[in-house]
Write an enzyme that holds these catalytic residues in place. Structure first.
Site, short mmCIF file in Angstrom:
data_model
loop_
_atom_site.label_atom_id
_atom_site.label_comp_id
_atom_site.label_asym_id
_atom_site.label_seq_id
_atom_site.Cartn_x
_atom_site.Cartn_y
_atom_site.Cartn_z
N ASN A 135 0.83 -1.20 0.00
CA ASN A 135 0.00 0.00 0.00
C ASN A 135 0.86 1.25 0.00
O ASN A 135 1.95 1.28 0.56
CB ASN A 135 -0.98 -0.01 1.19
CG ASN A 135 -0.46 0.75 2.39
OD1 ASN A 135 -0.52 1.98 2.42
ND2 ASN A 135 0.06 0.02 3.37
N MET A 137 -1.04 4.37 0.54
CA MET A 137 -2.25 5.17 0.72
C MET A 137 -1.94 6.64 0.97
O MET A 137 -2.60 7.52 0.43
CB MET A 137 -3.07 4.60 1.88
CG MET A 137 -3.45 3.13 1.73
SD MET A 137 -4.50 2.79 0.32
CE MET A 137 -6.05 3.49 0.87
N PHE A 139 -1.95 8.28 4.14
CA PHE A 139 -2.76 8.87 5.22
C PHE A 139 -4.02 9.56 4.66
O PHE A 139 -4.38 10.67 5.07
CB PHE A 139 -1.96 9.90 6.04
CG PHE A 139 -0.96 9.32 7.00
CD1 PHE A 139 -0.94 7.97 7.30
CD2 PHE A 139 -0.03 10.15 7.61
CE1 PHE A 139 0.00 7.45 8.20
CE2 PHE A 139 0.91 9.66 8.51
CZ PHE A 139 0.92 8.30 8.80
N ASN A 169 -5.02 6.52 16.26
CA ASN A 169 -3.69 6.60 15.67
C ASN A 169 -3.55 7.94 14.95
O ASN A 169 -4.36 8.26 14.07
CB ASN A 169 -3.50 5.42 14.71
CG ASN A 169 -2.11 5.32 14.15
OD1 ASN A 169 -1.64 6.22 13.47
ND2 ASN A 169 -1.46 4.19 14.40
N SER A 205 5.00 5.44 8.99
CA SER A 205 4.47 5.13 7.67
C SER A 205 5.49 5.51 6.61
O SER A 205 6.08 6.59 6.67
CB SER A 205 3.17 5.90 7.41
OG SER A 205 2.79 5.79 6.05
N ASN A 207 4.77 6.22 3.59
CA ASN A 207 4.06 6.86 2.49
C ASN A 207 3.82 8.35 2.66
O ASN A 207 3.13 8.96 1.85
CB ASN A 207 2.72 6.14 2.28
CG ASN A 207 2.91 4.67 1.96
OD1 ASN A 207 3.75 4.32 1.14
ND2 ASN A 207 2.16 3.81 2.63
N VAL A 267 5.08 -3.87 14.20
CA VAL A 267 5.70 -2.85 13.37
C VAL A 267 4.71 -2.33 12.33
O VAL A 267 3.64 -2.92 12.12
CB VAL A 267 6.94 -3.42 12.62
CG1 VAL A 267 8.06 -3.74 13.59
CG2 VAL A 267 6.57 -4.65 11.81
#
EC number: 1.3.5.2
Length: 396
Positions: A135, A137, A139, A169, A205, A207, A267
């Site tokens: 992925n 994405m 956020f 989160n 993340s 991303n 993780v």
């Protein structure tokens, strides 16, 4: 009471199993969005007689109540150690339902202060043969203010009185400069704190450009210190990447202890392709080595286990660990718990295997407690006890 439409996973396996068994078919993101739309409507109407009846049937199929599975961690009572990881219910639309699926806790988000569309599609890819996903994405979410409205509309019980613990989160908005990240996180958390049993600082993340720089000890300490100055701050955990060097993991463990963090979630998804560099995506024709994004699911399993072991060795039992990554069976769940995780989270494995994965794991944990003569799941945490097979295993 009529049987649940998801009884024994028949609905899921009949209708979604064939779709998920290959990389083609329905778009992975669209499938998730459709499911969440339906679940969101059910959560808003869960007191309606017909909806309530269906949900009670669902709970009867999927919940497994056992006092031995309960734990009190950072002031929260977890009815069992299996949770839904962040990333599925990004906007919290089904927050009132996740206990019916057997989860002891659920984490909504990642949410950012500014709503944002995320990265261009396609950005979520199934790797069915490997039981994995890629992925990027970015956020995508409606923003912290929208999340608060969504949670309030569902009329959830207050923190501490819910059937399943609710975590929120929080991540950094893409438009916010890295040096302004502490204020961005603080804005979201201050608004959402009254609704959260606990909160997670997502600095891992792959991303969001530059986000992982916040895992650096000095940057992370500055962020944590800012959040702890909020008028009301729920228990704080930090979610870390699997791609960190061991020394960096040790540093985060020390920081978590020194700053009084409630725990570490290990993780997030991995930038490492974990042996799948030449695996080609049907949707794009490119290999995983050529694609951006984070890898999740079964290929991440070994590294996720190693990180939990490293954190346990660094911090000892004083720091609560939540294990996530490649957990798709009771045996893998037991391995993660006995390595040091007090709680575990599911996402990719749950998508591929369906709702029945939760009760299978819970039943498997119950059997291990029986075979080892343990009185509670807490006694298994960090024990290193092996998986003891038996003819009556829930896994078959």
């Amino acid at each position: 009471m009529p049987p649940s439409p998801l009884s024994s996973g028949a609905f899921y396996q009949r209708w979604l199993g064939p779709v998920l068994a290959n990389d083609e078919g329905l778009d992975a993101e669209q499938l998730s969005c459709t499911a969440l739309t339906a679940l969101g409507q059910a959560s808003l109407r869960r007191q309606w007689p017909l909806v309530s009846t269906v949900l009670e049937g669902l709970a009867g199929d999927l919940q497994r109540r056992d006092l031995r599975l309960e734990q009190v961690l950072f002031g929260c009572r977890f009815p069992n150690p299996v949770g839904l990881a962040a990333g599925f219910d990004k906007n919290g639309v089904a927050a009132g339902l996740w206990d019916r699926f057997g989860f002891g806790f659920a984490e909504v988000g990642t949410v950012t202060w500014h709503g944002q569309p995320g990265n261009p599609r396609p950005r979520l890819f199934r790797l069915a043969q490997e039981q994995a996903a890629l992925n990027r994405m970015g956020f995508n979410n409606d923003g912290a203010q929208a999340l608060r409205r969504t949670l309030e509309r569902q009329r959830l019980a207050p923190p501490g009185r819910r059937p399943a613990v609710l975590g929120i989160n929080v991540g950094k908005s893409k438009v916010t400069a890295l040096e302004q990240a502490p204020e961005d996180y603080a804005s979201s958390l201050e608004l959402l704190a009254p609704l959260a049993d606990y909160a997670v600082i997502n600095v891992s993340s792959p991303n969001t450009p530059g986000l992982r720089d916040l895992q650096d000890s000095s940057q992370l300490r500055r962020l944590v210190e800012r959040l702890r100055r909020l008028p009301a701050c729920p228990p704080l955990l930090v979610k870390i990447a699997p791609d960190l060097e061991d020394e960096a993991i040790d540093g985060i463990a020390r920081l978590a202890f020194e700053e009084g963090l409630a725990g570490v979630i290990a993780v997030n998804t991995s930038l490492d392709r974990l042996g799948l560099e030449q695996r080609r995506l049907l949707q794009t024709g490119r290999t995983l080595a050529e694609e951006a994004g984070g890898l999740s699911g079964a290929p991440l399993r070994q590294r996720a286990l190693e990180v939990i072991r490293r954190l346990r060795a660094s911090a000892g039992p004083a720091l609560t660990l939540i294990g996530v990554g490649g957990i798709d069976s009771a045996e893998i769940a037991w391995e993660r718990i006995t390595a040091g995780a007090s709680l575990i989270q599911l996402y990719t494995g749950w998508i591929f295997q369906g709702p029945e994965l939760v009760p299978r794991i819970l039943e498997g944990l119950q059997l291990q407690l029986d075979r080892h003569g343990l009185r509670s799941i807490a006694e298994a945490v960090g024990s290193g006890l092996p998986w003891l097979p038996g003819s009556e295993d829930a896994e078959g």
